[in-house]
Design a protein around this motif. Sequence first.
Motif, PDB file in Angstrom:
ATOM      1  N   THR A 151     105.167 -31.877 -77.622  1.00  0.00           N
ATOM      2  CA  THR A 151     105.770 -32.286 -79.428  1.00  0.00           C
ATOM      3  C   THR A 151     104.934 -31.410 -80.372  1.00  0.00           C
ATOM      4  O   THR A 151     103.678 -31.284 -80.262  1.00  0.00           O
ATOM      5  N   VAL A 152     105.841 -31.802 -81.736  1.00  0.00           N
ATOM      6  CA  VAL A 152     105.424 -31.076 -82.927  1.00  0.00           C
ATOM      7  C   VAL A 152     105.462 -31.675 -84.048  1.00  0.00           C
ATOM      8  O   VAL A 152     106.278 -32.724 -84.050  1.00  0.00           O
ATOM      9  N   LEU A 153     104.169 -32.286 -84.786  1.00  0.00           N
ATOM     10  CA  LEU A 153     104.095 -33.017 -86.024  1.00  0.00           C
ATOM     11  C   LEU A 153     103.925 -32.652 -87.170  1.00  0.00           C
ATOM     12  O   LEU A 153     103.061 -31.919 -87.442  1.00  0.00           O
TER      13      LEU A 153
ATOM     14  N   ASP B 104     110.494 -23.090 -83.879  1.00  0.00           N
ATOM     15  CA  ASP B 104     109.870 -22.560 -82.397  1.00  0.00           C
ATOM     16  C   ASP B 104     108.536 -23.100 -81.795  1.00  0.00           C
ATOM     17  O   ASP B 104     107.682 -22.543 -82.406  1.00  0.00           O
ATOM     18  N   VAL B 105     108.793 -23.660 -81.260  1.00  0.00           N
ATOM     19  CA  VAL B 105     106.810 -24.240 -80.449  1.00  0.00           C
ATOM     20  C   VAL B 105     107.141 -23.042 -79.649  1.00  0.00           C
ATOM     21  O   VAL B 105     107.441 -22.203 -79.045  1.00  0.00           O
ATOM     22  N   ALA B 106     105.415 -22.600 -79.321  1.00  0.00           N
ATOM     23  CA  ALA B 106     105.072 -21.603 -78.237  1.00  0.00           C
ATOM     24  C   ALA B 106     105.235 -22.023 -76.880  1.00  0.00           C
ATOM     25  O   ALA B 106     104.319 -23.254 -77.128  1.00  0.00           O
ATOM     26  N   LEU B 107     105.848 -20.769 -76.022  1.00  0.00           N
ATOM     27  CA  LEU B 107     105.790 -22.163 -75.134  1.00  0.00           C
ATOM     28  C   LEU B 107     104.569 -21.237 -74.092  1.00  0.00           C
ATOM     29  O   LEU B 107     104.730 -19.601 -74.164  1.00  0.00           O
ATOM     30  N   ALA B 108     104.493 -22.032 -72.684  1.00  0.00           N
ATOM     31  CA  ALA B 108     103.777 -20.889 -71.607  1.00  0.00           C
ATOM     32  C   ALA B 108     104.505 -20.193 -70.841  1.00  0.00           C
ATOM     33  O   ALA B 108     105.542 -20.383 -71.024  1.00  0.00           O
ATOM     34  N   ARG B 109     104.025 -18.715 -70.269  1.00  0.00           N
ATOM     35  CA  ARG B 109     104.633 -18.005 -69.775  1.00  0.00           C
ATOM     36  C   ARG B 109     103.654 -17.847 -68.422  1.00  0.00           C
ATOM     37  O   ARG B 109     102.560 -17.399 -68.644  1.00  0.00           O
TER      38      ARG B 109
ATOM     39  N   ILE C 182     100.243 -29.511 -89.616  1.00  0.00           N
ATOM     40  CA  ILE C 182     101.524 -29.484 -88.763  1.00  0.00           C
ATOM     41  C   ILE C 182     100.306 -29.725 -87.192  1.00  0.00           C
ATOM     42  O   ILE C 182      99.694 -28.672 -87.149  1.00  0.00           O
ATOM     43  N   LEU C 183     100.797 -30.141 -85.905  1.00  0.00           N
ATOM     44  CA  LEU C 183     100.135 -30.006 -85.328  1.00  0.00           C
ATOM     45  C   LEU C 183     101.113 -30.148 -83.988  1.00  0.00           C
ATOM     46  O   LEU C 183     102.178 -30.594 -83.729  1.00  0.00           O
ATOM     47  N   ASP C 184     101.268 -29.136 -82.812  1.00  0.00           N
ATOM     48  CA  ASP C 184     101.911 -28.692 -82.028  1.00  0.00           C
ATOM     49  C   ASP C 184     100.279 -29.694 -79.873  1.00  0.00           C
ATOM     50  O   ASP C 184      99.443 -28.655 -80.801  1.00  0.00           O
ATOM     51  N   GLY C 185     101.504 -30.396 -79.355  1.00  0.00           N
ATOM     52  CA  GLY C 185     100.561 -30.707 -78.776  1.00  0.00           C
ATOM     53  C   GLY C 185     101.722 -31.292 -77.830  1.00  0.00           C
ATOM     54  O   GLY C 185     102.551 -31.287 -78.283  1.00  0.00           O
ATOM     55  N   VAL C 186     100.616 -31.945 -76.751  1.00  0.00           N
ATOM     56  CA  VAL C 186     101.408 -33.210 -75.397  1.00  0.00           C
ATOM     57  C   VAL C 186     100.868 -33.911 -76.109  1.00  0.00           C
ATOM     58  O   VAL C 186     100.479 -34.580 -75.472  1.00  0.00           O
ATOM     59  N   MET C 187     102.304 -35.243 -75.957  1.00  0.00           N
ATOM     60  CA  MET C 187     101.807 -36.340 -75.908  1.00  0.00           C
ATOM     61  C   MET C 187     102.031 -36.854 -74.272  1.00  0.00           C
ATOM     62  O   MET C 187     102.507 -36.662 -73.254  1.00  0.00           O
ATOM     63  N   CYS C 188     100.343 -37.440 -73.845  1.00  0.00           N
ATOM     64  CA  CYS C 188      99.930 -37.936 -72.606  1.00  0.00           C
ATOM     65  C   CYS C 188      99.532 -39.235 -72.768  1.00  0.00           C
ATOM     66  O   CYS C 188      97.874 -39.333 -73.267  1.00  0.00           O
ATOM     67  N   PRO C 189      99.888 -39.981 -72.892  1.00  0.00           N
ATOM     68  CA  PRO C 189      99.721 -41.592 -73.029  1.00  0.00           C
ATOM     69  C   PRO C 189      98.917 -41.433 -71.770  1.00  0.00           C
ATOM     70  O   PRO C 189      99.467 -41.504 -71.369  1.00  0.00           O
ATOM     71  N   VAL C 190      97.280 -42.190 -71.767  1.00  0.00           N
ATOM     72  CA  VAL C 190      96.827 -42.636 -71.151  1.00  0.00           C
ATOM     73  C   VAL C 190      96.468 -44.088 -71.149  1.00  0.00           C
ATOM     74  O   VAL C 190      96.225 -44.740 -72.237  1.00  0.00           O
ATOM     75  N   GLY C 191      96.844 -45.192 -69.645  1.00  0.00           N
ATOM     76  CA  GLY C 191      96.425 -46.593 -69.593  1.00  0.00           C
ATOM     77  C   GLY C 191      97.498 -47.648 -70.638  1.00  0.00           C
ATOM     78  O   GLY C 191      96.896 -48.800 -71.226  1.00  0.00           O
ATOM     79  N   VAL C 192      98.580 -46.789 -71.492  1.00  0.00           N
ATOM     80  CA  VAL C 192      99.177 -47.739 -71.694  1.00  0.00           C
ATOM     81  C   VAL C 192     100.370 -47.850 -72.119  1.00  0.00           C
ATOM     82  O   VAL C 192     101.009 -46.454 -70.864  1.00  0.00           O
TER      83      VAL C 192
ATOM     84  N   VAL D  23     106.084 -38.255 -92.332  1.00  0.00           N
ATOM     85  CA  VAL D  23     106.046 -37.900 -90.525  1.00  0.00           C
ATOM     86  C   VAL D  23     107.578 -38.213 -89.698  1.00  0.00           C
ATOM     87  O   VAL D  23     107.908 -38.515 -89.674  1.00  0.00           O
ATOM     88  N   ARG D  24     106.956 -36.397 -89.269  1.00  0.00           N
ATOM     89  CA  ARG D  24     108.256 -36.218 -87.935  1.00  0.00           C
ATOM     90  C   ARG D  24     108.177 -35.807 -86.982  1.00  0.00           C
ATOM     91  O   ARG D  24     106.566 -34.386 -86.964  1.00  0.00           O
ATOM     92  N   LEU D  25     107.674 -35.952 -86.025  1.00  0.00           N
ATOM     93  CA  LEU D  25     107.660 -35.689 -84.777  1.00  0.00           C
ATOM     94  C   LEU D  25     108.873 -35.606 -84.161  1.00  0.00           C
ATOM     95  O   LEU D  25     109.981 -35.515 -83.861  1.00  0.00           O
ATOM     96  N   GLN D  26     108.913 -34.011 -83.902  1.00  0.00           N
ATOM     97  CA  GLN D  26     110.020 -33.542 -82.557  1.00  0.00           C
ATOM     98  C   GLN D  26     109.608 -32.744 -81.134  1.00  0.00           C
ATOM     99  O   GLN D  26     108.482 -31.783 -81.178  1.00  0.00           O
ATOM    100  N   SER D  27     110.530 -32.917 -80.426  1.00  0.00           N
ATOM    101  CA  SER D  27     110.063 -32.507 -79.546  1.00  0.00           C
ATOM    102  C   SER D  27     110.100 -30.925 -79.269  1.00  0.00           C
ATOM    103  O   SER D  27     110.816 -30.001 -79.924  1.00  0.00           O
ATOM    104  N   ARG D  28     109.839 -29.887 -77.801  1.00  0.00           N
ATOM    105  CA  ARG D  28     110.165 -28.669 -77.702  1.00  0.00           C
ATOM    106  C   ARG D  28     111.505 -27.841 -78.137  1.00  0.00           C
ATOM    107  O   ARG D  28     111.925 -26.725 -78.329  1.00  0.00           O
TER     108      ARG D  28
END
Length: 93
Positions: A29-31, A2-7, A67-77, A38-43
């Motif tokens: 995304t969690v990596l 389970d990923v941490a969600l903002a409240r 383990i990396l937990d973050g937001v995928m924000c493609p810029v310029g691609v 490597v596995r990437l998973q949505s929230r």
Amino acid sequence: MDVALARPVTQLPTGPSWAYEIKVDGHRTVLWQTEDGVRLQSRTGRDVTALWMDLAVAAMRLSPGVILDGVMCPVGVSQPQGVSSGAAPIDET
């Protein structure tokens, strides 16, 4: 996992151990880097490794156990096929 969600809160916490960043639209995304790869998973738990293969390949250089937990924000691609652009979320059903 389970990923941490903002409240919502009425007041932000203060103190020397708190830091803030701007909110950008993207895809949560969690990596995982494991002995097997490597596995990437949505929230919501959906496997999205194939949608972000360039990141998965780059993450292969990480040590197993990372383990990396973050937001995928493609810029310029271009967005990967199957991933929507802008603020519209991925269909995570």
